[in-house]
Design an enzyme around this catalytic site. Structure first.
Site, short mmCIF file in Angstrom:
data_model
loop_
_atom_site.label_atom_id
_atom_site.label_comp_id
_atom_site.label_asym_id
_atom_site.label_seq_id
_atom_site.Cartn_x
_atom_site.Cartn_y
_atom_site.Cartn_z
N ASP A 59 0.86 -1.38 0.12
CA ASP A 59 -0.02 -0.03 -0.40
C ASP A 59 0.92 1.59 0.03
OD1 ASP A 59 -1.52 2.20 0.57
OD2 ASP A 59 -2.55 1.50 1.35
N ASN A 93 2.82 4.54 -11.31
CA ASN A 93 1.60 4.18 -12.12
C ASN A 93 0.72 5.18 -11.37
OD1 ASN A 93 -0.33 4.21 -14.59
ND2 ASN A 93 -0.76 2.02 -12.80
N TYR A 155 -5.12 17.70 -6.36
CA TYR A 155 -5.18 16.33 -7.41
C TYR A 155 -4.58 16.37 -8.50
CZ TYR A 155 -5.23 12.49 -11.23
OH TYR A 155 -5.09 11.77 -11.92
N LYS A 159 -0.39 16.27 -9.46
CA LYS A 159 -0.03 15.85 -11.30
C LYS A 159 0.97 17.03 -11.33
CE LYS A 159 -2.15 11.68 -11.28
NZ LYS A 159 -1.20 10.61 -11.02
N1 LIG Z 1 -8.62 7.01 -16.26
C1 LIG Z 1 -7.65 8.54 -16.41
O1 LIG Z 1 -9.05 9.08 -16.76
C2 LIG Z 1 -6.63 9.02 -16.03
C3 LIG Z 1 -5.93 10.26 -16.47
C4 LIG Z 1 -5.09 11.03 -16.28
C5 LIG Z 1 -3.85 10.09 -15.48
N2 LIG Z 1 -4.54 9.21 -15.14
C6 LIG Z 1 -3.31 8.44 -13.65
O2 LIG Z 1 -3.38 7.38 -14.33
C7 LIG Z 1 -2.32 6.39 -12.80
C8 LIG Z 1 -3.75 5.12 -13.42
O3 LIG Z 1 -4.40 5.25 -12.63
P1 LIG Z 1 -5.72 4.43 -13.72
O4 LIG Z 1 -6.63 4.86 -14.12
O5 LIG Z 1 -5.25 3.12 -14.36
O6 LIG Z 1 -6.60 4.10 -12.56
P2 LIG Z 1 -7.20 2.28 -12.15
O7 LIG Z 1 -7.71 1.59 -13.32
O8 LIG Z 1 -7.92 2.60 -10.54
O9 LIG Z 1 -6.02 1.58 -10.99
C9 LIG Z 1 -5.24 2.20 -10.55
C10 LIG Z 1 -4.35 1.04 -9.66
O10 LIG Z 1 -3.18 1.36 -9.33
C11 LIG Z 1 -3.40 0.60 -8.17
N3 LIG Z 1 -3.77 1.53 -6.32
C12 LIG Z 1 -4.26 2.52 -6.63
N4 LIG Z 1 -4.08 3.24 -4.80
C13 LIG Z 1 -2.76 2.72 -4.43
C14 LIG Z 1 -2.06 3.20 -3.08
N5 LIG Z 1 -2.04 2.87 -1.71
N6 LIG Z 1 -1.37 1.56 -2.77
C15 LIG Z 1 -0.49 0.68 -4.02
N7 LIG Z 1 -1.43 0.11 -5.56
C16 LIG Z 1 -2.22 1.07 -5.50
C17 LIG Z 1 -4.22 0.24 -7.87
O11 LIG Z 1 -4.20 -1.41 -7.24
P3 LIG Z 1 -4.86 -1.89 -6.07
O12 LIG Z 1 -6.34 -1.58 -5.82
O13 LIG Z 1 -4.96 -3.41 -6.07
O14 LIG Z 1 -3.48 -1.40 -5.19
C18 LIG Z 1 -4.83 0.09 -9.03
O15 LIG Z 1 -3.59 -1.14 -10.15
C19 LIG Z 1 -2.44 7.28 -11.78
O16 LIG Z 1 -2.41 7.63 -11.29
C20 LIG Z 1 -3.56 8.37 -12.75
O17 LIG Z 1 -3.76 9.37 -11.81
C21 LIG Z 1 -6.01 8.22 -15.63
#
Ligand SMILES: NC(=O)c1ccc[n+]([C@@H]2O[C@H](COP(=O)([O-])OP(=O)(O)OC[C@H]3O[C@@H](n4cnc5c(N)ncnc54)[C@H](OP(=O)(O)O)[C@@H]3O)[C@@H](O)[C@H]2O)c1
Length: 259
Positions: A59, A93, A155, A159
């Site tokens: 975590d 990530n 947020y 970023k």
């Molecule tokens: N989706 C978008 O629109 C978007 C846009 C711009 C940037 N981003 C960025 O992209 C990155 C990935 O996001 P995503 O869209 O792929 O989200 P996602 O599908 O919700 O995946 C998030 C991942 O982060 C892990 N995670 C969350 N909290 C954690 C913690 N405390 N410790 C360890 N792992 C943790 C989760 O796994 P567990 O729950 O198993 O821990 C999951 O594998 C993030 O940094 C997000 O800010 C996303």
């Protein structure tokens, strides 16, 4: 064939990074909280791509867990009896969205977000950069967001930190054989919005990117040593507009926005 460590590898962009890197014959170290899901993904990757996959349940809001991941990143492969491979690519990530109002919500959830999206990125980049500089090669890819250019709560502040931090790191690492890249995706179909209970039904499909495209663009930019990576023409244009927009307009948009 190198080894990549991906945080947040159980879902969304992190899961896609794991698949594309495995397909490109990288061994993997997968990090997330959900151990059952980590093991399931690891098994699928081993079976489909024939690569070695380690899992580290952590975590990243917990400093001791971050320290364990940092310790894995410091492995150089030169220690006596060490069988683990050194990590050549770190993908910071893991992250999550927040619909919070800073003045209304509790400080603990704010601090957890800061720990995952800022503190962990700092600690893991420090561990990886040291080991990679020692070996004279490697790459760090930090996942930022186009939100870094907006004023949409903490947020976007986290970023913005990731973006500025990565640019400084890239400058410092120049000439060492190690690169740093920040990818700034726009809205992307993952579990991100469902996890934050955001209603996205009003958003047009044109606003959305697919994870495979974002990840392919980001990895291509890492290979080229690009520092600022913005997947898709749409978001390149949106980012250019945000950079020159009057800040009062950007703040107005930030106040109006809530997914
Ligand atoms: N989706 C978008 O629109 C978007 C846009 C711009 C940037 N981003 C960025 O992209 C990155 C990935 O996001 P995503 O869209 O792929 O989200 P996602 O599908 O919700 O995946 C998030 C991942 O982060 C892990 N995670 C969350 N909290 C954690 C913690 N405390 N410790 C360890 N792992 C943790 C989760 O796994 P567990 O729950 O198993 O821990 C999951 O594998 C993030 O940094 C997000 O800010 C996303």
């Amino acid at each position: 064939m190198g080894t990549a460590l991906v945080t947040g590898a159980t879902a969304g962009l992190g899961l896609e990074f794991a698949w594309q890197l495995a397909t490109a014959r990288h061994h993997l170290v997968l990090v997330a909280r959900d151990e059952a899901r980590l093991e399931e993904v690891a098994g699928q990757l081993r079976a489909a791509a024939g690569v070695d996959v380690e899992v580290v349940r952590a975590d990243l809001s917990v400093p001791d867990d971050v320290a364990r991941v940092a310790e894995r990143l410091r492995v150089t492969g030169e220690e006596d009896g060490e069988t683990r491979r050194p990590v050549g690519l770190l993908v910071n990530n893991a992250g999550f969205g927040m619909r919070h109002r800073f003045t209304k919500d509790d400080l603990d959830s704010e601090l957890r977000a800061l720990d995952v999206m800022v503190r962990a990125v700092l600690v893991l980049s420090h561990a990886a950069a040291g080991q990679m500089k020692h070996r004279g090669r490697g790459a760090i890819l930090n996942v930022g967001s186009v939100a870094a250019l907006t004023a949409t709560g903490t947020y976007s502040a986290h970023k913005a930190w990731v973006r500025t931090f990565t640019e400084g790191l890239a400058a410092e690492l120049k000439g060492t054989g190690v690169t740093a890249t920040v990818v700034a995706p726009g809205l992307t179909h993952t579990e991100f919005h469902a996890r934050m209970h955001a209603d996205t039904s009003g958003l047009p499909e044109i606003a959305w990117l697919d994870a495979p495209r974002v990840v392919a663009d980001a990895l291509a930019d890492v290979r080229r040593g690009v520092v600022l990576s913005t997947p898709s023409l749409r978001y390149k244009a949106a980012s250019a507009a945000l950079r020159v927009a009057p800040r009062p307009t950007v703040r107005w948009f930030g106040k109006k926005r809530r997914l």
